[in-house]
Write a protein that holds these residues in place. Structure first.
Motif, short mmCIF file in Angstrom:
data_model
loop_
_atom_site.label_atom_id
_atom_site.label_comp_id
_atom_site.label_asym_id
_atom_site.label_seq_id
_atom_site.Cartn_x
_atom_site.Cartn_y
_atom_site.Cartn_z
N ARG A 60 0.97 -1.14 0.11
CA ARG A 60 0.06 0.12 0.03
C ARG A 60 0.99 1.13 0.05
O ARG A 60 1.93 1.45 0.77
N TYR A 61 0.56 2.49 -0.68
CA TYR A 61 1.30 3.41 -0.81
C TYR A 61 0.48 4.64 -0.82
O TYR A 61 -0.75 4.66 -1.44
N LEU A 62 0.89 5.81 0.06
CA LEU A 62 -0.15 7.03 0.03
C LEU A 62 0.86 7.95 -0.65
O LEU A 62 1.91 8.38 -0.09
N THR A 63 0.01 8.81 -1.43
CA THR A 63 0.97 9.75 -2.19
C THR A 63 0.33 11.18 -2.29
O THR A 63 -0.89 11.26 -2.65
N PHE A 64 0.87 12.08 -1.85
CA PHE A 64 0.37 13.53 -1.79
C PHE A 64 1.29 14.13 -2.81
O PHE A 64 2.52 14.29 -2.77
N TYR A 65 0.64 14.88 -3.90
CA TYR A 65 1.30 15.54 -4.92
C TYR A 65 0.98 16.88 -5.27
O TYR A 65 -0.33 17.22 -4.99
N GLY A 66 1.52 17.57 -6.10
CA GLY A 66 0.95 18.87 -6.64
C GLY A 66 1.55 18.87 -8.08
O GLY A 66 2.30 18.22 -8.54
N ALA A 67 0.65 19.64 -9.07
CA ALA A 67 0.90 19.47 -10.51
C ALA A 67 0.66 20.90 -11.22
O ALA A 67 -0.52 21.33 -10.94
#
Length: 256
Positions: A60-67
């Motif tokens: 399981r992976y939790l990803t926070f991003y901006g673009a």
């Protein structure tokens, strides 16, 4: 004459010899004792165990991003509104927009399933002059995106790539700004959210590049392309609009 004294001497020597022989040996000094100790070496086995510290496999992976997001619009206009569209295109200029979001990935071997949620703000510059006022401002179209992606991982180790396709449902939260009037094609009116669809559906393709910073943390960069499969506006009067979006998501992924 000499026989009697000789016999007495012999008896004396015999008695003295018996007394000396009866002395306890424990009374001997330690210097006179000699001890011999024999130690038998026992057989023994040395057991060696090797432990291999392998990285834990996370699923399981939790990803926070901006673009940053750049978009291009496509229009289909009614015959009577072509002048409106000409003036509208002249007044607006697409600006660099943005998206921030959160993804939650599940993986089994090299297959990834990723639901996500994001906030997308589409921005454009609006410059126009009507008979009463000059306008130089920014239009905003804000959406809440719910997405579901499926991908396949290429490579492993420090650097990896996941090729994934996804579908997105975008809900319009707000639309604010100005638009050219459809009545005289020259004056300026406020944007009305009633002219835009509440839900817009899109399909996309992305290449998620991951660089492992530690056992649990990854730096994520994902260039992607997304296009509307439904229109942004409700009707062809004055026009229907679709958007193609190009983005480059940058974020951090945490494995657990």
């Amino acid at each position: 004459m000499y026989i009697k004294p000789l016999l007495i001497f012999i008896v004396f020597l015999f008695v003295a010899g018996l007394s000396f022989a009866q002395i306890d040996s424990t009374n001997l000094s330690t210097e006179e004792e000699v001890d011999t100790v024999i130690i038998k070496k026992a057989d023994y086995i040395i057991r060696k165990e090797v432990y291999i510290d392998e990285p834990k496999a996370y699923s399981r992976y939790l990803t926070f991003y901006g673009a940053p997001v750049y978009y291009a619009s496509y229009y289909d206009v009614c015959e009577d509104c072509r002048d409106f569209l000409t003036n509208q295109k002249r007044a607006i200029d697409p600006l660099l927009s943005y998206r921030v979001g959160l993804n939650f990935s599940f993986t089994k071997k090299k297959i990834y399933i990723t639901p996500g949620i994001a906030y997308t703000s589409i921005r454009e510059k609006f410059i126009a002059i009507d008979s009463l006022e000059q306008f130089n401002l920014f239009n905003h179209y804000n959406y809440l995106d719910l997405s579901l992606a499926a991908g396949y991982q290429l490579g492993s180790g420090k650097l990896s790539c996941i090729v994934q396709g996804y579908g997105v449902v975008s809900r319009l939260l707000s639309a604010d700004g100005k638009i050219i009037s459809t009545e005289d094609f020259k004056s300026v009116n406020p944007i009305k959210t009633d002219n835009f669809k509440t839900y817009v559906f899109s399909l996309g393709l992305g290449f998620r590049l991951g660089y492992k910073l530690s056992e649990r943390l990854q730096l994520i960069v994902e260039p992607g392309y997304r296009f509307n499969i439904t229109t942004v506006t409700k009707s062809k009067t004055p026009y229907v609009q679709q958007r193609n979006l190009f983005s480059a998501e940058v974020g951090v992924s945490y494995a657990f």
